[in-house]
Design a protein around this motif. Structure first.
Motif, PDB file in Angstrom:
ATOM      1  N   LEU A 174       0.742  -1.021  -0.332  1.00 22.46           N
ATOM      2  CA  LEU A 174      -0.052   0.066   0.067  1.00 22.46           C
ATOM      3  C   LEU A 174       0.868   1.258  -0.016  1.00 22.46           C
ATOM      4  O   LEU A 174       0.461   2.206  -0.413  1.00 22.46           O
ATOM      5  CB  LEU A 174      -1.029   0.035   1.207  1.00 22.46           C
ATOM      6  N   ASN A 175       2.088   1.376   0.629  1.00 26.81           N
ATOM      7  CA  ASN A 175       2.817   2.383   0.722  1.00 26.81           C
ATOM      8  C   ASN A 175       3.449   2.948  -0.615  1.00 26.81           C
ATOM      9  O   ASN A 175       3.686   3.946  -0.916  1.00 26.81           O
ATOM     10  CB  ASN A 175       3.875   2.265   1.834  1.00 26.81           C
TER      11      ASN A 175
ATOM     12  N   ASP B 253       0.651   3.999  -2.755  1.00 24.79           N
ATOM     13  CA  ASP B 253       0.475   5.671  -2.249  1.00 24.79           C
ATOM     14  C   ASP B 253       1.838   6.610  -2.954  1.00 24.79           C
ATOM     15  O   ASP B 253       1.340   7.454  -3.500  1.00 24.79           O
ATOM     16  CB  ASP B 253       0.637   5.825  -1.022  1.00 24.79           C
TER      17      ASP B 253
ATOM     18  N   TYR C  36      -5.391   0.164  -6.034  1.00 23.54           N
ATOM     19  CA  TYR C  36      -6.043   0.243  -4.582  1.00 23.54           C
ATOM     20  C   TYR C  36      -7.221  -0.533  -4.566  1.00 23.54           C
ATOM     21  O   TYR C  36      -7.665  -0.674  -3.238  1.00 23.54           O
ATOM     22  CB  TYR C  36      -6.721   1.804  -4.578  1.00 23.54           C
TER      23      TYR C  36
ATOM     24  N   ASP D 112      -8.556  -2.091   3.084  1.00 23.16           N
ATOM     25  CA  ASP D 112      -8.822  -0.675   3.819  1.00 23.16           C
ATOM     26  C   ASP D 112      -8.000   0.296   2.675  1.00 23.16           C
ATOM     27  O   ASP D 112      -7.463   1.193   3.428  1.00 23.16           O
ATOM     28  CB  ASP D 112      -8.297  -0.508   4.945  1.00 23.16           C
ATOM     29  N   SER D 113      -8.243   0.344   1.777  1.00 24.56           N
ATOM     30  CA  SER D 113      -7.554   1.274   0.903  1.00 24.56           C
ATOM     31  C   SER D 113      -8.932   1.726  -0.278  1.00 24.56           C
ATOM     32  O   SER D 113      -8.178   2.337  -1.342  1.00 24.56           O
ATOM     33  CB  SER D 113      -6.307   0.807   0.217  1.00 24.56           C
TER      34      SER D 113
ATOM     35  N   ASN E  36      -9.418   5.347  -1.758  1.00 22.47           N
ATOM     36  CA  ASN E  36      -8.419   5.958  -2.579  1.00 22.47           C
ATOM     37  C   ASN E  36      -8.764   5.859  -3.777  1.00 22.47           C
ATOM     38  O   ASN E  36      -8.509   6.613  -4.715  1.00 22.47           O
ATOM     39  CB  ASN E  36      -7.004   5.401  -2.250  1.00 22.47           C
TER      40      ASN E  36
END
Length: 634
Positions: A102-103, A106, A134, A139-140, A143
């Motif tokens: 996820l990082n 992002d 995403y 939980d993303s 986005n």
DNA sequence: GTAGGGTTAG
């Protein structure tokens, strides 16, 4: 000349130090070296023309496939900059589409859409990849929606590939109104004839609270349905616990002539699991074998879960042992299965075996394990595993893990310790935790403490029925009938109702459901006669009705009658009537089994010489010869 | 160049 040398130095530095992460496996490292050394160097030594730039880009793309985390990405990205391939959207999009970190996603998306980035580079493909990225991690999803909105804002047209991603994000969020808005957009742009879009739409509605009816409408109006459409709608009903509908739809699917595949069967199995319908589940198993449905790991996991939760945990274990390839879900399913049947020690040894097999336990596996401790009263072991989870596996406990610990202490009667644990928790306790604690207070006589916690809970959560039920149960136990009546009035005023207890039983391919005092069954007279006979035999054998379980202000005889009409007893009486002597009886209760029914069932198993398997909301009880496998611990 | 449905816990 300088220019080329400079690049050479940079490459050298990159090569020798940072860029070769130690965790690369041998094959990957070898691949990396070969890609890195040859084409890049050649292209740069031959002058930086457009063609060479493309070649360099290609190399970067290949390298990106080896980047599976943020540190690797940032290093490579820095390198890309130095090569003059700055802000190449293709490179980062490629990354975003393959990464599950996820990082890193992002990082890539923030960079791509930074304020100074050139908007003319943006097209549907770029947005699609970011939105898709995403939809992968947990939980993303918000986005994904953010980038969809940005896409509209920039005036980039969403294409037919965009909508499945966006709908998936809506599904993940469970946001019905958002889903409806997207549905409206789909209609407006005219992608409502695309089977992929429609199937995801059905799936999305099935994931949103209150959305299933809309999903059904989309499904019913689809010009052509395929196994995916059927799986989406069956899965939607199964997820909601509308399992009868799910099974009914599967029958319709068979009639319609669409051939179910392994994914359809997973959804059907989860409906069987929910119903506790072992016979139906066995039928699914035989269907899968007969029809040569692809035997995927997920299908096998669903079978394991079904057998464990429909009462045949040994079969579940056999299936597990026969698997050639297992996922973390396979291990968790079988561990949870063992725990539900009160076979704590086996759950533990399976957990150890899992670690030994090199499978790293995740947060869900720990919930299963902690539950195993809870059901077997193994307080110390539970505490050890709880600490080991963070210390040895770096898993930050979630609210559910804290919930397990409160449950563990509460069931063991350590109410004070449980309260202390809650007070020391680093995160805010949720209502579920408070309710666990309140139930423990009631069970272990801490009525005043229970009362004050419940009142506090009601102040914070005034529209939750079970809080009122808990308080009214505490009052009943204190014989404070006037207060109890008042609670009931408050509930009526607010239009709330207690969830009625019900028991299901599967006989001859039919599923029967009973509620307390049920007279809707065509054979109810025979059933009630059987109940009376059972009552007489039980008393002779020494059974004493636990009238304190009756939470009504009525006289003792009425209390006994009320107990005698509980849905569990109705279902057992029905089974005794309809099945030959010696046949095991399996019933499924929607709530926790009541104390009186538990004690009565022990007597019934002895008097009628039957094995009785009861699944309640939390676990299994195997009654045999006057004893229960839970050892009265539940 | 990009697309759909699935399993464990709560």
């Amino acid at each position: 000349m300088d220019k080329y040398q400079g690049i050479g130095v940079q490459q050298q530095a990159l090569y020798n130090t940072k860029f070769m992460p130690v965790e690369f496996s041998y094959t990957k490292a070898k691949l990396f070296r070969s890609i890195h050394s040859l084409p890049l160097q050649t292209s740069f030594h031959n002058q930086l023309t457009i063609t060479n730039k493309r070649a360099a880009e290609q190399n970067c793309l290949t390298l990106l496939q080896l980047c599976d985390s943020l540190p690797k990405l940032t290093q490579l990205h820095a390198h890309i900059f130095k090569l003059g391939l700055r802000n190449n959207p293709l490179v980062l999009t490629k990354f975003a589409s393959t990464s599950s970190d996820l990082n890193a996603i992002d990082y890539a998306s923030t960079f791509l859409f930074a304020a100074d980035a050139k908007t003319h580079l943006y097209d549907s493909f770029l947005f699609n990849t970011v939105i898709r990225a995403y939809t992968q991690p947990r939980d993303s999803k918000h986005n994904g929606i953010y980038y969809y909105k940005l896409m509209l804002e920039y005036g980039v047209l969403a294409n037919k590939f965009t909508y499945p991603f966006v709908l998936k994000a809506c599904a993940g969020l469970g946001d019905l109104s958002l889903g409806k808005t997207v549905h409206g957009c789909v209609l407006k742009v005219g992608f409502d004839d695309d089977v992929h879009v429609l199937n995801t739409m059905v799936h999305m509605y099935g994931c949103c609270c209150g959305g299933i009816e809309f999903g059904r409408k989309v499904f019913d109006e689809m010009p052509k349905s395929d196994p995916v459409s059927w799986s989406a709608i069956i899965g939607g009903y199964a997820r909601l616990g509308m399992s009868i509908e799910a099974v009914g739809l599967f029958r319709k699917m068979q009639i319609s002539g669409v051939r179910p595949d392994e994914i359809t069967m997973v959804s059907v199995l989860s409906a069987c699991t929910d119903l506790g319908a072992l016979e139906l589940g066995k039928w699914v198993e035989s269907y899968v074998e007969r029809e040569n449905v692809v035997n995927s790991v997920e299908l096998c996991n669903a079978l394991i879960d079904m057998f464990a939760k429909c009462g045949d945990v040994d079969k579940a274990l056999r299936l597990f042992r026969n698997m050639t390839e297992r996922s973390i879900v396979s291990w968790t399913s079988v561990i949870v299965g063992m725990a539900m049947h009160g076979r704590g020690p086996e759950a533990f040894s399976l957990f150890e075996e899992m670690k030994g097999a090199g499978v790293v336990p995740d947060d869900v596996a720990f919930i299963g394990l902690l539950n195993a401790c809870s059901h077997s009263g193994l307080v110390e072991e539970g505490q050890q595993h709880f600490y080991s989870m963070t210390k040895d596996f770096g898993i930050v406990p979630k609210i559910e893990h804290y919930g397990c610990m409160v449950d563990l202490l509460s069931r063991a009667g350590l109410v004070k310790e449980a309260l202390e644990f809650v007070q020391k928790m680093p995160i805010q306790p949720n209502p579920i935790i408070w309710r666990t604690l309140i139930t423990a207070c009631r069970a272990h006589g801490e009525l005043n403490l229970g009362e004050s916690i419940t009142k506090e809970l009601i102040r914070n959560e005034p529209m939750h029925e079970s809080n009122y039920v808990l308080l009214s149960n505490i009052y009943a136990k204190q014989f404070r009938w006037e207060r109890k009546t008042k609670i009931r009035e408050v509930m009526e005023k607010k239009g709330m109702r207690k969830i009625p207890g019900s028991t299901m039983i599967e006989l001859d391919n039919e599923i029967y459901e009973f509620v307390a005092g049920d007279k809707s069954h065509s054979q109810y007279k025979d059933i009630y006669e059987m109940l009376d006979e059972m009552g007489r035999k039980l008393k002779r054998a020494g059974y004493v009705p636990t009238t304190s379980e009756v939470l009504l202000d009525i006289d003792e005889q009425d209390k006994e009658d009320a107990l005698n009409r509980h849905s569990e007893k109705l279902a057992i009486a029905f089974a005794l009537l309809k099945t030959p002597p010696g046949t095991p009886i399996r019933i499924v209760k929607n709530l926790r089994v009541c104390g009186d029914c538990h004690s009565a069932t022990k007597f019934i198993s002895k008097i009628y010489n039957r094995e009785i398997v009861v699944r309640d909301r939390n676990r299994f009880h195997h009654f045999r010869d006057g004893l229960c496998s839970c050892k009265d611990f539940w």
